[in-house]
Structure formats: structure tokens, C-alpha cells
Design an enzyme around this catalytic site. Structure first.
Site, PDB file in Angstrom:
ATOM      1  CG  ASP A 155      -2.121   0.917   1.010  1.00  0.00           C
ATOM      2  OD1 ASP A 155      -2.226   1.612   0.147  1.00  0.00           O
ATOM      3  OD2 ASP A 155      -3.072   0.709   1.931  1.00  0.00           O
ATOM      4  CD  GLU A 177      -9.273   2.494   0.540  1.00  0.00           C
ATOM      5  OE1 GLU A 177      -8.643   2.994   1.564  1.00  0.00           O
ATOM      6  OE2 GLU A 177      -8.935   1.996  -0.396  1.00  0.00           O
TER       7      GLU A 177
END
Length: 487
Positions: free
Chosen positions: A411, A466
Site C-alpha cells: 500500500d 473503500e
């Protein structure tokens, strides 16, 4: 008399330039697409679809720091044309294998480089190839898409930040005209960009095989109906954030330092006669470098649980839910019951601010969870800050591969400069070496890396579920679409 001689000299030079201008044509195997290339003081390409021009002359050029511009005043040494068919084995792609047929045109320069073009039935592409002994420093590249009409676009704009190159690529797509792009002076767009060429079909502007080179950002073309793309500048300074991520704080006035003998990324114009053909366009995958993993039998796709979405909260259980071994055993049991192949241990299994993947929280017994999952036919994936995994790549990958972890989700990349692209390839290579899957989050668009390294199982650079946790932006602007004639 002197003035007359100077004028005659100028006219002579112009005449020589006109005589030496060369034009070439390349058609797709089915004849629907035709690329025309003109090599003169500058090199331009145009695109015909069904005999009608949709991309008007658009410049092709690459500028070295030395001032040499590839594509300008190109001294043509030789031109090679032909056809080729390639059988592509594609593990974990949407089809296991397929044939790619194309016609090609290669224009070789006397100055140690060439311009390669290909025409497939589902698109066209070009790239520079250099064969120089010394390394190259690339100052800029000119990538243009000038259009015959003010077409409708579907285009994603980067996040509004002080650094215009810092983006998660998790943007909604904007529906607008080509001319509307000029109103977005406060931020850049990125690829892919879809162009609706009315009854002639759709074009998809993107790139493929982006290795050791930055990705492209997109903006408007001055005084033309069109777009221009340019590579991200090379970072010169950085900082490490609280999460352990690496962020550029300043940039050079160049875009890349690279080998003098190499192929550069493909600049791609995908084509689809209608919307149903867009999702099955193979241009990016078939242009990418072939697989560098000899044995891919260990690479298995599948679904995964996602503990982050519900904040690792469980209700009605006889234990204290949270980031602990018992909670993840529950997730493993759930996955086993419903045939879900993977369980993701997302953000929280290790203290990311300590930047050490080898020291999970004491509440997390990773070896025990691996064995528990193995007994139930489930595999585990670990989330990590990308920079932290880079810093511990060999040690962490060896450690968790031997333990039985299936792979990593990494990430906080949020960039596409040359150094970041190099990092992406390194992570792909090291994880493949240790037979680990890798899932990139906050990632630039697919550029064919999953063909080169099939262990790259996902790109998460989209406006997805998300964002539903903290915004009500859950759909495209339908009114705007109707206003501008989108279906």
C-alpha cells in the site's frame, strides 16, 4: 546581391526539407485501422478508423538532456514492414491463451534509435527503441492525441494536492468533452482515457510495458482539440511519513536516467467498435514483456475476506474481537465455510510506524494462523506498507514464504515516477522469487506487469468500496452524461 543569395539559400533549404519529408502507412490486419506517419522536421502520426481520420497529426518526440530530440529531423536509414502472429499463454488473465496478430512498421534512424509501430485489430501503438553505448538522461517526451472533432471523453483526474503528481489513482471518472479538459487547470489527469468517436467506436488511450521509466499524466493541448501526455519528473528529495511511506518533496527537471540501449514504453491507442469490446481489449497485455517466471503453476487466483472494511469488528462471538489470533481464526472459519480461498490480514497486524514486518503485534500469532488456515484449505495474505516491504524485501519474503504465507498486499505508493516504477518491478521480482503473490494498492493503471510477472494478481487503483466508508460519491454524474450525449 548578398540579400538575394541569402534568400535563395533559405528557399533551397526549405525545398530540401520538403523533398526529404517521408510518409508511411500501416494498417491493422482487418484493414479497419490505419496509422499514417510523416517524418520531416518533426515526426507526426495520425489515425484513420474505417477510412475517416479521428486522430489528426500528433507529434512523436523524446528529448534528451543534451538537447538531442529523437523524432525531429530523423535521418531515416531503413524502413522494415511486415506481419506477425504471436500465441500468448496468459495464466490468470481473463483467457488462458490467445493469438495476437499484427502488422508492424519500424523506422530506423542513422542516429542510433528507431521508431516502432504496430497495428492490431484492437488498437495501434508506437515506441522508441535506442541502441546507444552511453546511458541516457531523458528530459521530456512529447505524447500527443489531437482529435478531428470535439469528442466525448471519460477521463480520471488526480487528487487535488500541492504536489500534482501525488495521487492514489482512486478517482471517479469525469464525463466531458475534449475541450472541457482546458478548464481543469488545477490538476492533472491520468490514464486510461476513453474517447467516444461516435458511430466509429471507442478509443482507449493508455500505455504498456512501462519499465525503468515514469508513467504518463495527461492535460490539455494548447490551441488544439486534443490531449497531451508527459512523463512524471524524477524525484530529487524525499521524506518518510508516519506510516513509513516514501513521498517526493522535490523534483529534477528531467524524467529519467536510464540505459542507452533499451525499448521504451508503448504509447497505446486501443480500439473497440462498441462498448462490449472494451473490456476484452488485449492491447496492454499483448504489448507487455513476456513472463519472467518459468513455472507459474503455484500462482492461484481467488476471492479474499476483507477485515478492514468492518474495522475487524465481530458481534455475537464468545471472545473479544479485534486484531488478535481468535478474530482471524473466525475469519478463516468463515472463508472455509463459504469457499473463499484467501483471508487478508489487512492494516493492523503489525505496528506500521515501527517499519518492521518481522515483529507483528503480540496478539497476532501468525504461524498458528497459517497452520489453522492450512488445515481448512485457506491461505493467508498480509497487508504491508510498500516502502517497508522494499526495505526488508529479501528477509521478509523468505521468512513469510517459508512460514506458508501466500503473498502480500502492499500500500501507499501513490505515484508513478521512474523510481517508484523501479520499486514496483523489484517487489514483483522478489516476491516471485519466493513464490509469493503480490497485490498492489494505491497503484497506477495496469501496464502489462501481470504478464511479465503473473504473480501480480491485482491492481487496486480504483474508486471502489473503500471510499464508501467516508463519502457519498457512489455514482457517475448522470445529468452531466445525458447533457453531453453519453449513452
Amino acid at each position: 546581391m548578398k540579400r538575394f543569395s541569402i534568400l535563395m539559400l533559405l528557399f533551397s533549404l526549405l525545398a530540401v526539407q520538403a523533398v526529404t519529408a517521408k510518409s508511411y502507412s500501416l494498417k491493422s490486419p482487418n484493414g479497419v485501422l490505419e496509422v499514417k506517419v510523416e517524418v520531416a522536421a518533426q515526426t507526426h502520426y495520425s489515425l484513420m478508423v474505417g477510412g475517416e481520420e479521428v486522430i489528426t497529426p500528433s507529434r512523436i518526440a523524446m528529448e534528451e538532456e543534451s538537447g538531442v530530440v529523437l523524432g525531429d529531423n530523423m535521418p531515416v536509414r531503413k524502413v522494415v514492414q511486415g506481419s506477425k502472429s504471436e500465441h500468448i499463454v496468459a495464466p490468470l488473465y481473463r483467457q488462458a491463451e490467445f493469438d495476437a496478430e499484427y502488422n508492424y512498421l519500424t523506422i530506423l534512424s542513422r542516429d542510433g534509435y528507431s521508431l516502432e509501430l504496430r497495428a492490431y485489430n484492437d488498437g495501434v501503438a508506437y515506441r522508441f527503441v535506442t541502441a546507444k553505448k552511453e546511458d541516457l538522461t531523458i528530459k521530456n517526451e512529447v505524447v500527443e492525441f489531437n482529435f478531428a472533432e470535439d469528442y466525448n471523453l471519460v477521463i480520471p483526474y488526480a487528487d487535488k494536492r500541492n504536489d500534482p503528481y501525488y495521487t492514489s489513482f482512486e478517482s471517479q471518472y469525469t464525463l466531458e468533452k475534449v475541450s472541457d479538459v482546458k478548464s481543469h487547470t488545477d490538476r492533472l489527469a491520468f490514464m486510461p482515457v476513453m474517447v467516444d468517436i461516435a458511430d466509429r467506436g471507442k478509443l482507449l488511450l493508455t500505455e504498456s510495458d512501462v519499465e525503468d521509466y515514469p508513467g504518463l499524466f495527461v492535460t490539455f493541448a494548447e490551441e488544439k482539440i486534443g490531449l497531451k501526455a508527459f512523463p512524471t519528473p524524477l524525484p530529487s528529495e524525499w521524506k518518510i511519513t508516519g506510516s513509513g511511506s516514501k513521498r517526493p518533496t522535490a523534483y529534477h527537471d528531467i524524467v529519467a536516467k536510464t540505459s542507452g540501449s533499451r525499448t521504451f514504453p508503448w504509447r497505446v491507442v486501443g480500439y473497440a467498435a462498441d462498448d462490449t469490446q472494451l473490456p476484452v481489449n488485449n492491447m496492454v497485455y499483448q504489448l507487455a514483456a513476456p513472463s519472467r517466471i518459468e513455472d507459474t503453476s503455484w500462482i492461484k487466483g481467488g476471492k479474499s475476506t476483507w477485515d478492514w472494511w468492518n474495522g475487524v469488528r465481530l458481534y455475537g462471538v464468545d471472545f473479544r474481537a479485534g486484531i488478535n489470533t481468535e478474530t482471524y481464526k473466525y475469519h478463516i472459519d468463515f472463508a472455509a465455510k463459504y469457499g473463499i480461498e484467501y483471508v487478508m490480514l489487512d492494516d493492523g497486524w503489525y505496528p506500521f510506524h515501527k517499519r518492521n514486518l518481522l515483529e507483528p503485534y503480540e496478539s497476532m500469532n501468525i504461524p498458528e494462523l497459517v497452520e489453522y488456515a492450512k488445515e481448512r484449505g485457506v491461505k493467508l495474505l498480509l497487508w504491508a506498507v510498500g516502502q517497508t516491504l522494499l526495505e526488508q524485501a529479501e528477509e521478509a519474503c523468505e521468512h513469510y514464504s517459508k512460514m506458508g504465507i501466500a503473498g502480500f498486499k502492499v500500500d501507499f505508493f501513490d505515484a508513478q515516477d521512474q523510481l517508484l516504477v523501479q520499486d514496483i518491478y523489484r517487489l514483483s521480482e522478489v516476491t516471485a522469487k519466493h513464490k509469493l503473490l503480490i497485490d498492489f494498492h494505491g497503484m497506477y493503471k495496469p501496464t502489462g506487469l501481470s504478464r511479465t510477472y503473473p504473480n501480480v494478481i491485482n491492481y487496486e487503483g480504483v474508486f471502489g468500496l473503500e471510499q464508501m466508508k467516508w463519502t457519498d460519491r457512489d455514482r457517475a454524474d448522470i445529468a452531466f452524461a445525458v447533457k453531453h450525449g453519453f449513452d
